[in-house]
Design a protein around this motif. Structure first.
Motif, short mmCIF file in Angstrom:
data_model
loop_
_atom_site.label_atom_id
_atom_site.label_comp_id
_atom_site.label_asym_id
_atom_site.label_seq_id
_atom_site.Cartn_x
_atom_site.Cartn_y
_atom_site.Cartn_z
N GLN A 1 0.83 -1.19 0.00
CA GLN A 1 0.00 0.00 0.00
C GLN A 1 0.87 1.25 0.00
N TYR A 2 0.23 2.37 -0.31
CA TYR A 2 0.93 3.66 -0.35
C TYR A 2 -0.05 4.72 0.17
N ARG A 3 0.45 5.63 0.97
CA ARG A 3 -0.42 6.66 1.56
C ARG A 3 -0.05 8.04 1.01
N THR A 4 -1.07 8.79 0.61
CA THR A 4 -0.88 10.18 0.18
C THR A 4 -1.60 11.09 1.18
N HIS A 5 -1.06 12.28 1.39
CA HIS A 5 -1.60 13.22 2.37
C HIS A 5 -2.09 14.47 1.65
N GLN A 6 -3.24 15.00 2.12
CA GLN A 6 -3.83 16.18 1.49
C GLN A 6 -4.29 17.19 2.53
N LEU A 7 -4.33 18.45 2.10
CA LEU A 7 -5.03 19.50 2.84
C LEU A 7 -6.31 19.81 2.10
N TRP B 1 -11.25 19.93 11.88
CA TRP B 1 -10.61 20.74 12.90
C TRP B 1 -11.59 21.80 13.39
N GLU B 2 -11.68 21.94 14.71
CA GLU B 2 -12.56 22.93 15.32
C GLU B 2 -11.78 23.73 16.36
N ILE B 3 -12.08 25.03 16.45
CA ILE B 3 -11.52 25.92 17.48
C ILE B 3 -12.69 26.68 18.09
N PHE B 4 -12.90 26.51 19.40
CA PHE B 4 -14.00 27.15 20.12
C PHE B 4 -15.34 26.86 19.45
N GLY B 5 -15.50 25.66 18.91
CA GLY B 5 -16.76 25.29 18.28
C GLY B 5 -16.86 25.71 16.83
N PHE B 6 -15.86 26.45 16.29
CA PHE B 6 -15.86 26.86 14.90
C PHE B 6 -15.33 25.73 14.03
N GLN B 7 -16.01 25.44 12.94
CA GLN B 7 -15.52 24.48 11.97
C GLN B 7 -14.49 25.18 11.09
N MET B 8 -13.23 24.74 11.15
CA MET B 8 -12.18 25.37 10.37
C MET B 8 -12.35 25.06 8.89
N PRO B 9 -12.06 26.04 8.01
CA PRO B 9 -12.19 25.79 6.56
C PRO B 9 -11.09 24.88 6.03
N ILE B 10 -10.02 24.70 6.81
CA ILE B 10 -8.90 23.87 6.38
C ILE B 10 -8.91 22.58 7.19
#
Length: 395
Positions: free
Chosen positions: A270-276, A305-314
């Motif tokens: 197998q091979y793993r690729t990483h994305q943003l 990813w969340e900060i203070f309940g905010f859904q991060m766009p990234i």
């Protein structure tokens, strides 16, 4: 480890002791209860050690008595860190103000979303939540909990059957289910119920009209099942016959099943690729050149990813590319017949209504030919056989 944290909180210094007998200085400090640790020799007649900040005033006297000189070479711990920060108090106050502002803004209401409501109901709901203090800029800790809000607005909005309230970050979401008024069904024209195909009557339930057939009776296509004429002969009243008449029908199906099929099994490579991820758009950040496998299976993961309940766009995610290989799997004849019976039943039922049922099946014949099994199956199907027919003058 515990003493290290105590030393860092209270503060300590590293000192260099030089003289003919630096060991004498160490012994005098210990005799006078001065806590000294981390002692190292760094040269001839030179020692380095650590001393608590609170005990540094005593060191001068110990040095005179021991004919040694001391020099402060390092200052460590919270008091010195605080002194450095205080010199840059503008930066310190700015950081504190930023986090305070971020905390305040994250505990305010910045959005109110309403789904499933018509314009009048949405207007009434917005007025109701405004009366409760739920509006842009309001502090969340001064508002009732979502369960209490739900109870209050459900009582106030009479045109809604149910109102769901959820809080996500700085936004309140209201899901509305409005009351639906049942429309009056138009009065049906008088008529009979007749058979739409040849069958044996399996069961019948007559709601309106007069049944003219019995269970287990064979009926032909077009034959009357329920009459729309009721009452004494010569004084019949015309009604719209209503009821459910179930008929049993017989069908034969021929199904061919191959004795082998191709499966894909994972080899372990197998091979793993990483994305943003920016919303649904992804940018690869590692693993640009995966190996080329002839057959592959893919498994995807996407975090949130969340900060203070905010859904991060990234968001971060990865994809595992698994190598697979084709495998020919042989089936036994008995297994192929079972599959044929199942597939044949689905094929036959697709010709009837969604409420049709298969009540029995029987394999009449099977033979193996050219690597496949040919199966002839007899099915008994029960389905609604009644259809409306208007009453014609003279019936």
């Amino acid at each position: 480890m515990k003493n290290q944290w105590v030393h860092k909180i209270s503060g300590y210094v590293r000192i260099k002791i030089s003289g003919p007998y630096p060991e004498l200085f160490i012994n005098r400090c210990i005799d006078n209860g001065i806590n000294i640790w981390d002692i190292h020799s760094v040269g001839k007649e030179v020692l380095v050690c650590s001393v608590l900040l609170d005990e540094t005033p005593k060191l001068r006297r110990m040095a005179r008595l021991s004919d040694c000189k001391i020099k402060f070479i390092q200052r460590k711990g919270f008091p010195f860190l605080w002194a450095k920060l205080w010199k840059r108090n503008g930066l310190l106050f700015g950081a504190a103000a930023f986090f305070a502002l971020l905390y305040i803004l994250s505990n305010m209401v910045w959005g109110i979303e309403i789904e499933g409501a018509s314009a009048p109901v949405e207007h009434d709901l917005r007025e109701a939540v405004t009366d409760l203090g739920i509006k842009q800029g309001a502090f969340q800790f001064r508002l009732p909990p979502p369960e209490e809000i739900q109870s209050i607005v459900t009582d106030k909005i009479t045109d809604a059957t149910w109102i769901g309230v959820t809080k996500k970050g700085t936004t309140y979401h209201f899901q509305v289910v409005e009351k639906q008024l049942a429309e009056k069904e138009p009065k049906e024209a008088p008529g009979h119920i007749v058979a739409k195909q040849k069958a044996v009557v399996y069961d019948l339930f007559v709601e309106e009209g007069k049944p003219v057939v019995e269970i287990n009776q064979l009926v032909e296509k077009g034959e009357m099942l329920v009459s729309g004429l009721i009452g004494k002969e010569g004084e019949e009243e015309q009604v719209a016959a209503k009821g459910e008449i179930l008929g049993e029908m017989w069908y034969e199906a021929s199904v061919e099943i191959p004795l082998s099929r191709t499966l894909h099994a994972v080899t372990g490579n197998q091979y793993r690729t990483h994305q943003l991820y920016f919303g649904d758009f992804s940018i690869p950040i590692w693993g640009w050149n995966p190996p080329e496998y002839e057959h592959i299976k893919e498994e995807n993961y996407k975090g949130e990813w969340e900060i203070f309940g905010f859904q991060m766009p990234i968001n971060y995610g990865y994809k595992d590319v698994l190598e697979a290989e084709e495998i020919e799997k042989e089936k036994a004849v008995e297994q192929a017949i079972e599959i044929a019976v199942e597939e044949g039943g689905e094929k036959v039922l697709s010709q009837f209504s969604d409420s049709a049922q298969k009540i029995d099946e029987k394999v009449l014949h099977h033979e193996v030919e050219d690597g496949k099994v040919i199966v002839i199956i007899h099915y008994r199907i029960v389905d609604e056989i009644g259809t409306k027919q208007p009453i014609i003058q003279g019936d």
